[in-house]
Every structure is written in C-alpha cells, then in structure tokens.
Scaffold this motif. Structure first.
Motif, PDB file in Angstrom:
ATOM      1  N   VAL A 606      14.413 -40.020  -0.548  1.00 31.77           N
ATOM      2  CA  VAL A 606      15.922 -40.191   0.040  1.00 31.77           C
ATOM      3  C   VAL A 606      16.174 -39.360   1.311  1.00 31.77           C
ATOM      4  O   VAL A 606      15.953 -39.951   2.519  1.00 31.77           O
ATOM      5  CB  VAL A 606      17.253 -40.433  -0.923  1.00 31.77           C
ATOM      6  CG1 VAL A 606      18.019 -40.748   0.049  1.00 31.77           C
ATOM      7  CG2 VAL A 606      16.686 -41.786  -2.422  1.00 31.77           C
ATOM      8  N   LEU A 607      15.562 -38.224   1.514  1.00 33.70           N
ATOM      9  CA  LEU A 607      16.200 -37.063   2.674  1.00 33.70           C
ATOM     10  C   LEU A 607      15.372 -37.155   2.993  1.00 33.70           C
ATOM     11  O   LEU A 607      15.880 -36.460   4.387  1.00 33.70           O
ATOM     12  CB  LEU A 607      16.598 -35.805   1.689  1.00 33.70           C
ATOM     13  CG  LEU A 607      18.161 -35.969   1.057  1.00 33.70           C
ATOM     14  CD1 LEU A 607      18.799 -34.261   0.504  1.00 33.70           C
ATOM     15  CD2 LEU A 607      19.344 -36.435   1.986  1.00 33.70           C
ATOM     16  N   ALA A 608      14.033 -36.698   3.065  1.00 37.51           N
ATOM     17  CA  ALA A 608      12.537 -37.406   3.542  1.00 37.51           C
ATOM     18  C   ALA A 608      12.968 -38.409   4.881  1.00 37.51           C
ATOM     19  O   ALA A 608      12.422 -38.391   6.186  1.00 37.51           O
ATOM     20  CB  ALA A 608      11.473 -37.044   3.073  1.00 37.51           C
ATOM     21  N   GLU A 609      14.052 -39.442   3.694  1.00 39.34           N
ATOM     22  CA  GLU A 609      13.343 -41.122   5.253  1.00 39.34           C
ATOM     23  C   GLU A 609      13.840 -40.538   5.578  1.00 39.34           C
ATOM     24  O   GLU A 609      14.644 -41.217   6.759  1.00 39.34           O
ATOM     25  CB  GLU A 609      13.814 -41.931   4.072  1.00 39.34           C
ATOM     26  CG  GLU A 609      12.773 -42.330   2.925  1.00 39.34           C
ATOM     27  CD  GLU A 609      12.560 -43.839   2.581  1.00 39.34           C
ATOM     28  OE1 GLU A 609      11.495 -44.299   2.042  1.00 39.34           O
ATOM     29  OE2 GLU A 609      13.673 -43.971   2.239  1.00 39.34           O
ATOM     30  N   ALA A 610      16.168 -40.298   5.672  1.00 39.73           N
ATOM     31  CA  ALA A 610      17.200 -39.676   6.056  1.00 39.73           C
ATOM     32  C   ALA A 610      16.397 -38.812   7.375  1.00 39.73           C
ATOM     33  O   ALA A 610      17.249 -39.444   8.388  1.00 39.73           O
ATOM     34  CB  ALA A 610      17.941 -39.375   5.484  1.00 39.73           C
ATOM     35  N   ASN A 611      15.737 -38.685   7.474  1.00 40.98           N
ATOM     36  CA  ASN A 611      15.758 -37.380   8.026  1.00 40.98           C
ATOM     37  C   ASN A 611      14.460 -37.753   8.988  1.00 40.98           C
ATOM     38  O   ASN A 611      14.972 -37.046  10.421  1.00 40.98           O
ATOM     39  CB  ASN A 611      14.707 -35.989   7.311  1.00 40.98           C
ATOM     40  CG  ASN A 611      14.771 -34.522   8.766  1.00 40.98           C
ATOM     41  OD1 ASN A 611      15.724 -34.377   9.342  1.00 40.98           O
ATOM     42  ND2 ASN A 611      13.605 -33.720   8.163  1.00 40.98           N
ATOM     43  N   ALA A 612      13.539 -38.385   8.854  1.00 40.54           N
ATOM     44  CA  ALA A 612      12.917 -39.089   9.471  1.00 40.54           C
ATOM     45  C   ALA A 612      13.610 -39.998  10.493  1.00 40.54           C
ATOM     46  O   ALA A 612      13.449 -40.236  11.803  1.00 40.54           O
ATOM     47  CB  ALA A 612      11.682 -40.071   9.280  1.00 40.54           C
ATOM     48  N   GLY A 613      14.807 -40.560  10.163  1.00 43.50           N
ATOM     49  CA  GLY A 613      15.719 -41.442  10.231  1.00 43.50           C
ATOM     50  C   GLY A 613      16.077 -40.932  11.385  1.00 43.50           C
ATOM     51  O   GLY A 613      16.644 -40.868  12.898  1.00 43.50           O
ATOM     52  N   ALA A 614      16.695 -39.338  11.325  1.00 43.40           N
ATOM     53  CA  ALA A 614      17.990 -38.849  11.796  1.00 43.40           C
ATOM     54  C   ALA A 614      16.734 -38.240  12.881  1.00 43.40           C
ATOM     55  O   ALA A 614      17.696 -38.170  14.491  1.00 43.40           O
ATOM     56  CB  ALA A 614      17.405 -37.536  11.134  1.00 43.40           C
ATOM     57  N   ARG A 615      15.212 -37.776  13.314  1.00 44.83           N
ATOM     58  CA  ARG A 615      14.695 -37.780  14.187  1.00 44.83           C
ATOM     59  C   ARG A 615      14.237 -38.954  15.065  1.00 44.83           C
ATOM     60  O   ARG A 615      14.022 -38.874  16.502  1.00 44.83           O
ATOM     61  CB  ARG A 615      13.328 -36.977  13.278  1.00 44.83           C
ATOM     62  CG  ARG A 615      13.160 -36.062  12.910  1.00 44.83           C
ATOM     63  CD  ARG A 615      12.106 -35.247  11.715  1.00 44.83           C
ATOM     64  NE  ARG A 615      12.344 -34.908  11.651  1.00 44.83           N
ATOM     65  CZ  ARG A 615      11.832 -33.639  10.735  1.00 44.83           C
ATOM     66  NH1 ARG A 615      10.121 -34.793  10.554  1.00 44.83           N
ATOM     67  NH2 ARG A 615      11.130 -32.552  10.461  1.00 44.83           N
ATOM     68  N   LEU A 616      14.827 -39.711  14.877  1.00 51.19           N
ATOM     69  CA  LEU A 616      14.551 -41.192  15.779  1.00 51.19           C
ATOM     70  C   LEU A 616      15.835 -41.320  16.407  1.00 51.19           C
ATOM     71  O   LEU A 616      15.798 -41.461  17.432  1.00 51.19           O
ATOM     72  CB  LEU A 616      14.092 -42.151  15.334  1.00 51.19           C
ATOM     73  CG  LEU A 616      13.192 -42.712  13.986  1.00 51.19           C
ATOM     74  CD1 LEU A 616      13.129 -43.581  13.162  1.00 51.19           C
ATOM     75  CD2 LEU A 616      12.338 -42.565  15.197  1.00 51.19           C
ATOM     76  N   LEU A 617      16.899 -40.872  15.600  1.00 49.03           N
ATOM     77  CA  LEU A 617      18.259 -40.863  16.488  1.00 49.03           C
ATOM     78  C   LEU A 617      17.829 -40.027  17.299  1.00 49.03           C
ATOM     79  O   LEU A 617      17.847 -40.188  18.313  1.00 49.03           O
ATOM     80  CB  LEU A 617      19.775 -40.885  15.409  1.00 49.03           C
ATOM     81  CG  LEU A 617      19.903 -41.739  14.503  1.00 49.03           C
ATOM     82  CD1 LEU A 617      21.096 -41.168  13.651  1.00 49.03           C
ATOM     83  CD2 LEU A 617      20.497 -43.199  16.086  1.00 49.03           C
ATOM     84  N   GLN A 618      17.510 -38.729  17.077  1.00 47.70           N
ATOM     85  CA  GLN A 618      17.590 -37.565  18.090  1.00 47.70           C
ATOM     86  C   GLN A 618      16.167 -37.991  19.558  1.00 47.70           C
ATOM     87  O   GLN A 618      17.605 -37.441  20.203  1.00 47.70           O
ATOM     88  CB  GLN A 618      17.075 -35.999  16.830  1.00 47.70           C
ATOM     89  CG  GLN A 618      17.467 -35.224  18.025  1.00 47.70           C
ATOM     90  CD  GLN A 618      17.731 -34.027  17.002  1.00 47.70           C
ATOM     91  OE1 GLN A 618      17.696 -33.834  16.502  1.00 47.70           O
ATOM     92  NE2 GLN A 618      16.100 -33.298  17.195  1.00 47.70           N
ATOM     93  N   SER A 619      15.424 -38.148  18.849  1.00 45.14           N
ATOM     94  CA  SER A 619      14.590 -38.543  20.099  1.00 45.14           C
ATOM     95  C   SER A 619      14.968 -39.740  21.328  1.00 45.14           C
ATOM     96  O   SER A 619      13.917 -39.923  21.897  1.00 45.14           O
ATOM     97  CB  SER A 619      13.575 -39.077  19.809  1.00 45.14           C
ATOM     98  OG  SER A 619      13.602 -39.925  18.759  1.00 45.14           O
ATOM     99  N   GLY A 620      16.485 -40.257  21.036  1.00 52.08           N
ATOM    100  CA  GLY A 620      16.430 -42.033  21.362  1.00 52.08           C
ATOM    101  C   GLY A 620      15.623 -42.962  21.116  1.00 52.08           C
ATOM    102  O   GLY A 620      15.943 -44.408  21.860  1.00 52.08           O
ATOM    103  N   THR A 621      15.172 -43.049  20.675  1.00 50.24           N
ATOM    104  CA  THR A 621      14.409 -44.078  20.027  1.00 50.24           C
ATOM    105  C   THR A 621      14.577 -45.371  19.221  1.00 50.24           C
ATOM    106  O   THR A 621      15.080 -46.022  19.568  1.00 50.24           O
ATOM    107  CB  THR A 621      12.998 -43.509  18.437  1.00 50.24           C
ATOM    108  OG1 THR A 621      12.783 -42.880  19.149  1.00 50.24           O
ATOM    109  CG2 THR A 621      12.217 -44.936  18.373  1.00 50.24           C
ATOM    110  N   VAL A 622      16.294 -44.522  18.315  1.00 53.75           N
ATOM    111  CA  VAL A 622      16.685 -45.502  18.463  1.00 53.75           C
ATOM    112  C   VAL A 622      18.180 -45.275  18.638  1.00 53.75           C
ATOM    113  O   VAL A 622      18.486 -43.875  18.737  1.00 53.75           O
ATOM    114  CB  VAL A 622      17.003 -45.885  16.504  1.00 53.75           C
ATOM    115  CG1 VAL A 622      17.781 -46.572  16.130  1.00 53.75           C
ATOM    116  CG2 VAL A 622      15.547 -45.880  15.661  1.00 53.75           C
TER     117      VAL A 622
END
Length: 694
Positions: A606-622
């Motif tokens: 679960v946290l691997a997926e949440a961390n991947a999401g956090a990286r998408l947010l941080q990069s401005g992708t999302v």
C-alpha cells in the motif's frame, strides 16, 4: 450534490431568491423548494421550509399542502460539504417530525431524483405523487452510513422489512412504477407531476381526507414472524461485511417493529454517529465525492470545446469495439476504420449480436438498437475519417507503428479534428511526425473499455486547450470520468500499480509466499491478489526480477499453465512449486527468510503505491491526490472503503506512514524512499486531502 451546485444555490439566496416559495391555488398551498437544480437541503433551506409550513398550517383558507421542488429534482440530499453525523438545527429529524405532525394533509410531488434527505422528506409527507421517469432511493450505504430523518423507521412501516432492506442495503434507486408497485407512492403522474399533485390534493379536500402520517402506519409490522425471519436472513447475507453500516441498518429496521417510533429514530441517530466516524465511511465518502473533483479540467476554464458528434475509431477487437459501443450508446456516430473488409464485417456482426441480446433481455428497444447500428459506419478508407470531430487510435501496435499510423491519418483530417491514442506511453514519439502536434492528446481507456468508467486524459506538451477540452467533453459524454494527467510513460494507473508489484517482488525475495501475499491483499479488499493478477496478464510482460526469473524457468503465467501458481486442468491453483524455486534462490543468495506479519505485507504494498503517487504529485505529473485515488479505485480495483492509495495513507496517519516508509527504504530505496512531499506535509501538520483543496 456537487460543490458547484451548492455554491450556486448560496449565490442565488444571497441575491434575494427565497429558499422556499409560497403560493396559493384555491385551498391548496404550494411550497416549492427553490434552490435548483437539485434543492440540496442546507440549513437555510430547512429553516425556510419550516417557516413556510407554519404559514400554510396557520392559514385558515388552506386545506391541503403540496411540497415540490424547482429545477431538475425534488431534493437529492445534503450539500456535499454539509454531510454530518447529525445536522445542526433545524435538523432533518426536526423538519420531518414537523411535516409528519402537520394538521393538514401534505402531498409530496416527486420528480427527477429524490435521494437521501430528500427521501426522508418524501416519506414524512402524508401522501406521495411521483413521475414515471422519476427515481427515489437511499444511497447512504454507499457512504458507509445509516440514513437519517427516520428513513429506517418509515420504510418498513410502508413496505415491510424485505423491500425496505433491499432499498437500504443496495443503495439503488427505484423508478416511479417500481415505487408504486412497492406501495411507496399513492399516484403515478403520467405527465406533469406538479399538476398531478395539485389535483391529488384537491381531491383529498373534496373527499374530506385528512393527514395520514407514515409513522402511524403499522400494517406491514403486524406479521412479526415473517418480519424477524427477513431480519435474520439479511443478517446472514451480510456476514463478513467489511463495513458496519449494513449491520446497523438492519438493527434499525428491527427496531422499527420493537420500539416506539421516537425511540427508533433515536436508535437511527446513534447508529449514524457510530458509522460516521469509522475509517471505512470516511473513505467511502471520499470515494463518492472524489469522482466529481477528479473530473475537473483545470487550466481550461472558459475554453469552449467542440462537440464530438462523430468519432473516428481506428482498430479492431474487443477493446476498440467496447469504445465504439460506449460512443454509440450516447448518440455519437462512429466511423470504424480497419485494414480488412472481412474483419470489419465480423466487427459489425459482434456489435449487432450484443445489441440484439440487449433487446431480447429488455435492456433496449429494437428501435434503439437499429438507430445505433445505423450510426456505425465501418470502412477501410482513411478519407472517411475526415468528417470526424475526434479520431482515436485504438490499435495494439508498437509506439513507432502508432506514430506512423497517426501521421498517415492526419493527412486526411481538417485542422480542427482532435487526434488521440489509447496508449499510456510514447507520447513524444507519437507527436513527433505530426504536422499539428498541438491537436494530439492521450485517451487511455481500461479493459473492458465499455465498462470501466475512468479514462486517463494525457495532456501533452503544447496541446491546444480547445483540443484538450474537446477530448474531455467526449469522455464525459460517453459516461466516463476523465482524469487529466501530464503526459508521461505509464500515466497514473500503471505507474502506481507497478510500484505495488515491485514491492511484491521484494516481499517474495524476503520469504513471503505468493499465496499469502494474495490472501493478505484480498483481505485488504482487492478483488484479486497481485500474484494472481500478474499471472493473468502474463509474467513475460512484467519487469520484476522474480517474474523474469520464473519466465526463464518456463513459468510464463496462467495462459501457459504455470506462473506464480500451477494451474491444473481441475482443482485449485497452487504455489508450492514457485515457493520451492524461490526458497532455493534465497538459499543460493544467502537471503534469510524474514518473519513478516500480515500488516508488514500490506503496508509495504500500500505504501509503495502511495509513495509512487506522492512522486507523481511532486513532479507535477498529477495536480491533486484525488486524481490518483479515483483512477486506482475505478481502473485497478482499489477497494472503495479504503478510498484509494492517497486516502489510505491519510487514514493511516501521515507521520506513521512516513515512518514506515523510512523503515522499509533500506530494502529497496527506489520503491520506499519517501518522496520529499511526505516530510513537508508532516512538518506542516497537513495531509494529502489538504492538497485536494488547493
């Protein structure tokens, strides 16, 4: 029930529009909820309705009251931002009690949708007149909540335990004819519901009929044995439910036959409060309201999209045909381009057979089928796409092949036509040879394409905002939730899912068996475990070290009969062979088996997926976390009562989640090293939900 609608209602009220209008037609008072389009039951509207009701009741010339709504619906419930365990005074319970105890007969005129708090109002009225095309229901179960306003006490009094529990536990609305058959309404309006309700009220006056409070009805409570048998059967059905709301709803319906009405309503209030504070209800409410938020097209406000009346679709097979039928189902003409006339004939026959089956099952009329088939034009000539408003590549070729195809198609299209591909990667390459790359977007559908309700809308560099808005509008029109994401390989769904699979890869090397990982994740709420999913897709399509090693051993997945599991022709699949292979691999590498709890397993994934999401947010992708949650729930089966990976992290508590990520990071920093956004949120006492509000 959107935030925009609530704001608009407030704006109109501030400009002086009465929340409830009062009119007289002879001896009938007409009280009209006037917060269109759906008359969300705000505190202001509740107060205004109480005042209007008092005015009608004290007017000596009024003999009956009709309650109706302006706009598209009677009332669809509370405003999204006002949903609470108990609403402030005047509460819904206070309002419903006042309606029920009115000394003059009250007729509810139901059109459009009557849901949630709106249903409570309707049931508290003494009589109900409903349009044939209208619908009513109690969707609270989808929020993990018990209804309020006495709904759990009134429904069984009117229609019995069985029908009441079906409405309450399914959350599905019923149509006018269905409601009449159940005994919920007194008259079905053939055309104008308001006029029918006024006529009904005048007939009540003429016949001398007075109030008929639903709370005093008891005919459906008299057969105690049958009633309790239904309660017991429903309790058995929900055994093992992952949320407490179904059990509490059954408790409340049981209370309707055991307790006085007022005590039953108090039981309902306590049950709602208990449900409201659960993590599951918080996640379900987040899931429900998130779809509207995630579908917003940010940055293109005021841009007028071109209406996509005609879709040019390139491709064949189930995926392309699913998109074709989704368009046909929403009155969009489809021009289907294929390489082979013979294949196109087969495609037309398959669509025809699907629609013919729907006619046979009563899901559509033969006229509707024929109209849809007439809107399908199959062709092998590229120039037939020239009249399309949007052309979508739905082929399954390589990125280079797609790029060549799109460049060839563009030669025949006017500059105003939007060009798109269902691919989730390779966007720069597909734009490279286009004369007008600004018209190109990604429209990443998911299989089965007709059924999965979300589409990832890839916003490519330099895209024309009108083209983006047109693609967004097309997706909305065919019933999809378009989630906008900056174009990058994998977009949201596959990036986040693959992070979870990478965590599985490490867990397998740490000593967790495939069967145990799958069992834990099914227990978390997924419909299938990650190893089962990867086997179904084929391990030769996976990038993980364990999957690739198994492929080298001839274990390519379910289709080959061997993957993480062995799949005998009969019997259960078994992971013993894979576990033996992995145990030997760990011994050779000197990797000790670790003692992992179930929590260790699901938190790593679960946290691997949440961390991947956090990286998408941080990069401005999302732009917002809610986009990640919606895509994962609708496309990848993330359990709604968890709310998606970002909401799950919020509910876990961000300080705890970041601490766990740091404790895992040494094992695989590329998976679990926390994105810096975690530290920023924790330091400021914020969470991902706070980012949704920006």
């Amino acid at each position: 029930m959107s935030d925009t609608q609530a704001v608009e209602s407030d704006r109109k009220r501030q400009q002086g529009t009465p929340a409830v209008t009062f009119e007289r037609d002879g001896e009938v008072a007409l009280l009209r909820l006037s917060q269109p389009p759906v008359n969300l039951l705000s505190q202001n509207l509740r107060q205004a309705l109480l005042q209007a009701l008092a005015k009608a009741e004290t007017d000596p010339e009024v003999k009956a009251i009709v309650l109706m709504g302006a706009g598209a619906s009677f009332c669809t419930g509370f405003p999204a931002d006002k949903l609470a365990a108990q609403d402030p005074e005047p509460s819904l319970n206070t309002l419903c009690d006042r309606l029920s105890s009115c000394a003059k007969p009250v007729v509810a005129s139901l059109h459009g949708s009557t849901l949630e708090a709106g249903l409570a109002l309707a049931l508290s009225a003494h009589y109900r007149v409903m349009g044939r095309a209208a619908r009513l229901g109690a969707p609270e179960i989808t929020f993990g909540l018990v209804p309020t306003g006495g709904v759990t006490q009134l429904l069984p009094r009117l229609i019995g335990a069985g029908a009441a529990l079906e409405l309450l536990l399914s959350g599905r609305p019923v149509s006018g004819p269905q409601a009449a058959k159940l005994g919920l309404v007194d008259e079905l309006a053939q055309k104008r519901t308001g006029e029918a309700a006024m006529g009904f009220a005048k007939r009540l006056i003429a016949s001398g009929q007075g109030p008929r409070p639903s709370r005093d009805r008891s005919e459906d409570l008299r057969d105690g044995a049958s009633y309790f048998k239904e309660i017991a059967a429903r309790r058995e059905e929900i055994r093992g439910a992952r949320i407490i709301a179904p059990a509490r709803i059954i408790d409340c319906v049981e209370a309707a036959v055991m307790l006085p009405f007022e005590a039953g309503v108090r039981r309902e209030m306590v049950a709602r409060e208990e449900c409201f504070d659960t993590e599951e209800s918080k996640a379900l409410r987040h899931a429900f309201f998130s779809e509207r938020r995630a579908a917003r097209l940010i940055g293109a406000e005021g841009i007028a999209p071109r209406e996509a009346k005609t879709l040019g679709l390139v491709g064949s097979g189930n995926f392309a045909l699913g998109i074709a039928m989704a368009a046909l189902d929403h009155d969009i003409e489809v021009r289907l381009l294929g390489n082979s006339a013979d294949q196109l004939v087969l495609d037309e026959q398959r669509i025809n057979s699907v629609y013919t089956r729907a006619v046979q099952q009563g899901q559509m009329t033969s006229e509707q089928r024929d109209a849809r088939l007439e809107s399908l034009i199959a062709t092998t000539q590229i120039n037939r796409l020239a009249e399309a408003d949007l052309v979508l590549d739905a082929t399954s070729g390589s990125i280079d092949a797609r790029a060549r195809l799109l460049s060839r198609i563009e030669e025949f299209l006017p500059e105003s036509t939007v060009l798109a591909s269902i691919a989730d990667r390779g966007f720069a390459r597909m734009m490279q040879d286009l004369a007008h790359p600004e018209r190109f977007v990604g429209l990443h559908f998911f299989a089965p394409s007709q059924a999965i309700r979300v589409v990832e809308l890839a916003r490519c560099e330099g895209v024309d905002l009108a083209a983006l808005a047109t693609a967004h509008g097309f997706a909305r029109r065919i019933g999809k939730v378009p989630v906008t994401v900056r174009a990058r390989d994998g977009l949201i769904a596959n990036v986040v899912q693959e992070a979870g699979w990478s965590a599985v890869d490490v867990l397998l090397l740490m000593g967790a068996r495939p069967e145990r990982i799958d069992r834990v994740m099914r227990g978390y709420g997924f419909p299938a475990g990650p190893c089962e999913v990867m086997d179904a897709l084929g391990l030769d399509h996976m990038s993980g070290a364990v999957a690739q090693f198994l492929v080298s051993e001839g274990r390519k997945g379910k289709a080959s009969g061997q993957g993480f599991y062995d799949y005998p022709e009969s019997g259960q699949h078994d992971d013993s062979q894979t576990e033996a292979i992995l145990a030997d691999l760990r011994r050779q590498g000197g990797v000790p088996d670790l003692r992992l709890t179930d929590q260790d397993i699901y938190e790593r994934i679960v946290l691997a997926e949440a961390n991947a999401g956090a990286r998408l947010l941080q990069s401005g992708t999302v732009e917002h976390p809610v986009a990640i949650d919606v895509v994962m729930m609708l496309a990848k089966g993330y359990p709604r009562y968890r709310g998606g990976p970002m909401k799950a992290a919020d509910l876990m508590g961000l300080p705890h989640a970041e601490m766990r990520l740091r404790s895992f990071a040494d094992q695989a920093p590329d998976i679990w090293e926390p994105a810096t956004i975690w530290r920023e949120l924790v330091k400021n006492g914020d969470d991902f939900e706070k980012l949704n509000l920006i």
